[in-house]
Enzyme design. Structure first.
Site, PDB file in Angstrom:
ATOM      1  N   ALA A   1     -22.364 -33.075  -3.749  1.00 50.02           N
ATOM      2  CA  ALA A   1     -22.429 -34.268  -4.599  1.00 50.02           C
ATOM      3  C   ALA A   1     -23.781 -34.956  -4.550  1.00 50.02           C
ATOM      4  O   ALA A   1     -24.364 -35.152  -3.497  1.00 50.02           O
ATOM      5  CB  ALA A   1     -21.340 -35.280  -4.251  1.00 50.02           C
ATOM      6  N   GLY A   2     -24.260 -35.303  -5.714  1.00 47.45           N
ATOM      7  CA  GLY A   2     -25.506 -36.054  -5.821  1.00 47.45           C
ATOM      8  C   GLY A   2     -26.741 -35.201  -6.073  1.00 47.45           C
ATOM      9  O   GLY A   2     -27.773 -35.713  -6.494  1.00 47.45           O
TER      10      GLY A   2
ATOM     11  N   ASN B   1     -22.895 -28.856  -9.250  1.00 53.40           N
ATOM     12  CA  ASN B   1     -22.112 -28.667 -10.474  1.00 53.40           C
ATOM     13  C   ASN B   1     -22.793 -29.360 -11.658  1.00 53.40           C
ATOM     14  O   ASN B   1     -23.389 -28.715 -12.539  1.00 53.40           O
ATOM     15  CB  ASN B   1     -20.698 -29.173 -10.276  1.00 53.40           C
TER      16      ASN B   1
ATOM     17  N   LYS C   1     -10.868 -26.801  -0.933  1.00 52.79           N
ATOM     18  CA  LYS C   1     -11.838 -27.898  -0.831  1.00 52.79           C
ATOM     19  C   LYS C   1     -11.031 -29.189  -0.904  1.00 52.79           C
ATOM     20  O   LYS C   1     -10.424 -29.499  -1.938  1.00 52.79           O
ATOM     21  CB  LYS C   1     -12.872 -27.834  -1.944  1.00 52.79           C
TER      22      LYS C   1
END
Lengths: 258, 370
Positions: A186-187, A208, A99
């Protein structure tokens, strides 16, 4: 109930929920939350693990046949550093998957598009399966596709913000024109955000913080699993239209004498 | 990078046609209610079930076109350079077996024709030839583009399919766009209508837009010739082709044309009739599929039809066209490729456009950028 599978490079995943390993209160809870989520691709920051230590706490808890490790280059600031990090992870963790995260900005951890594109090209040429974390930039996604990445990972909002799909309009464009899987990264702060991304047509989501910092990460892992499945099912079932058919005001087709 | 042949091979013509005819009013309503539409929605919009919703489709098509293109319409003019052709196409006046006088314009003749078009205001030109590699091959085209490049901001060609390196050469000389129509995506029908010549190679023609994409062309124009086979299936495969190209060659723009089989010397009757209503439905369906797609209309269609369609989704249009080499000035009476329907002068036509509140756009590119 399982939905359709997702294939990236040579691997097929039954789960479209990818997870991270940061911010958990301990490795056991991390392991249990990931198992509850049924995630099969788990990203781990190379900077956080001691890859040469067989007893590394995080790696030990992720040692499970259904879990595929995805090392990330979090912490690097340039393309060259990212390539070096990827090479280290390939040697230490025996995987050519990476990643790609390059964020020179320590405050918001926003990805650097120029360094990311450079690094992606170098890593693809070096035989890596490259999964780049990027801003929701449709042109950058196509440029990355052109250099041979195996998927794109646009952000929904700044990392760790839990704000949801603030980049919705751009994610729509990216999904509409992508030839590689689109993983919203993300977010995503709640299962409803994840479901929304999947309804939109994202191929997967990576979560996460929302799981790790909830009061009950194990229950939250389950909640995300269900939300991703529901969103994917809804996408495949085709959502009902959000508005009514336009009403004719002055006929445009009267010349056809129908 | 996959080629469209791989995509097309996964489809069966009869099954596709059946799935279009099986679409219901509910499918149409769902498609009309969405903001973003996929190819299943497109099938619904071109299906017989959509007929009762034509007015709604037209309203939405108009709104989307205005949103994206504003109240403008681009003008272009075709210029036929040659009617020489080594193909047999059952529907075309230039077909090799058609005993007509053949001619290819000289430099002086080309300049006479372009002077006429410039005097009418045209700045976007479409160069057309038959498929005769020895007389109007890539070197002839390169020379023709160099000859007129200073006069036109936008040069497009509609000629025989070329190899990728040949396209690269012409692009370097100032070529902006290439129009290449598959005619029909039905393999057997394609073979029947193109029994001889290089054009009989279905796969080479099918691969042409992929070669153009790789060559880095600015714009590719697609289309089918409606009348050869069922228009609904052919238009679906054209849309499928467009979507493949758009995703793969993302730096390229795309346009869509809608030629219906027209009468010509020794001509073929359409196997399948495409009515005016069908054509309106198709144009609106393409607009609803993609609001950025340029939709183009030639003078094949009637005055009445063209007067209305300019408000329904069309974004570029020709006028006063001649479909014979030298037809504007040099030799007005040479044989046409097909008969045009709207014979109004450019002045008369653009006056009509302005009366409808449309800005007539003559220039929308700068060839010095290349």
């Amino acid at each position: 109930m399982k939905t359709d599978n997702l294939t990236i490079a040579d691997k097929t995943f039954q789960s479209r929920l990818f997870t991270g390993t940061g911010k958990f209160s301990n490795s056991k809870i991390m392991r249990d939350a990931i198992r509850a989520s049924e995630s099969e691709l788990v990203t781990v920051a190379l900077k956080r693990v001691n890859a040469t230590d067989l007893g590394d706490d995080i790696l030990t808890h992720l040692n499970h046949p259904s879990i595929h490790l995805l090392p990330n280059t979090s912490g690097v600031r340039t393309a060259e550093e990212a390539v070096f990090a990827a090479q280290l992870s390939r040697e230490a963790l025996h995987t050519n998957w990476v990643k790609l995260e390059i964020h020179p900005d320590p405050k918001y951890l926003l990805p650097d598009p120029i360094e990311t594109l450079k690094a992606a090209e170098m890593l693809v040429k070096a035989g890596f399966v490259v999964m780049p974390y990027i801003h929701a930039d449709p042109v950058l996604c196509k440029r990355l596709e052109d250099v041979g990445v195996q998927c794109v990972m646009p952000l929904g909002a700044p990392i760790g913000s839990n704000k949801g799909l603030k980049t919705l309009d751009f994610l729509e464009i990216i999904i509409a024109q992508s030839n590689v899987p689109v993983i919203v990264d993300a977010g995503i702060g709640s299962p409803s955000h994840a479901a929304q991304a999947m309804e939109l047509g994202a191929d997967a989501v990576l979560v996460n913080t929302a799981i790790a910092v909830s009061q009950n990460p194990i229950a939250m892992g389950t909640a995300f699993k269900l939300a991703v499945e529901a969103g994917r099912l809804a996408y495949n079932a085709k959502l009902a239209p959000p508005k009514n058919t336009a009403e004719a005001s002055s006929p445009l087709t009267s010349f056809l004498n129908l | 990078m996959s080629h469209f042949k791989t995509v097309l091979d996964a489809y069966n013509w009869d099954d596709t046609l059946q799935s279009i005819y099986n679409k219901t009013a509910e499918d149409v309503k769902r498609a009309l209610g969405k903001d973003k539409r996929d190819l299943e929605d497109f099938k619904a919009l071109i299906s017989p079930a959509a007929k009762p919703y034509l007015e709604s489709m037209a309203q939405q098509s108009q709104q989307l076109t205005k949103k994206r293109f504003g109240n403008t319409i681009q003008m272009y003019a075709p210029m036929y350079l040659s009617n020489e052709c080594q193909n047999i196409c059952t529907y075309c006046g230039f077909s090799m077996t058609n005993k007509i006088p053949r001619r290819t314009l000289t430099d002086a003749e080309i300049l006479k024709e372009t002077a006429f078009l410039k005097s009418k205001g045209y700045d976007h030109i479409l160069l057309v030839t038959g498929e005769a590699n020895r007389t109007v091959g890539v070197q002839y085209l390169k020379h023709a583009i160099a000859l007129i490049r200073s006069q036109f901001s936008n040069i497009t060609i509609e000629v025989q399919p070329l190899d990728q390196d040949e396209y690269e050469l012409l692009i370097s000389q100032g070529l902006y766009a290439v129009l290449v129509y598959q005619e029909t995506y039905h393999r057997d029908a394609y073979k029947k209508h193109h029994p001889k010549g290089k054009k009989s190679n279905f796969d080479y023609r099918l691969d042409t837009p992929d070669r153009l994409g790789k060559a880095g062309i600015h714009k590719i124009g697609l289309g089918s010739l409606y009348g050869l086979e069922d228009w609904r299936a052919d238009s679906f495969f054209t849309a499928l082709h467009f979507k493949h190209l758009q995703k793969t060659y993302w730096k390229t723009k795309y346009s869509m044309s809608f030629p219906r089989l027209r009468p010509f010397s020794g001509g073929l009757e359409p196997k399948v009739e495409m009515t005016d209503s069908d054509l309106v439905q198709l144009i609106c369906a393409f607009r609803l599929l993609d609001e950025d797609l340029e939709l183009s209309m030639s003078t094949r269609e009637s005055e009445v039809f063209r007067d209305h369609i300019v408000n329904l989704g069309i974004t570029s249009i020709s006028a006063e066209s001649k479909t014979n080499p030298g037809g504007y000035v040099v030799e007005k009476q040479s044989l046409e490729q097909f008969e045009i329907s709207d014979e109004r002068s450019t002045e008369s036509f653009t006056k009509m456009l302005k009366s409808k509140g449309l800005e007539v756009v003559w220039k929308d590119w700068e060839n010095n950028w290349q």
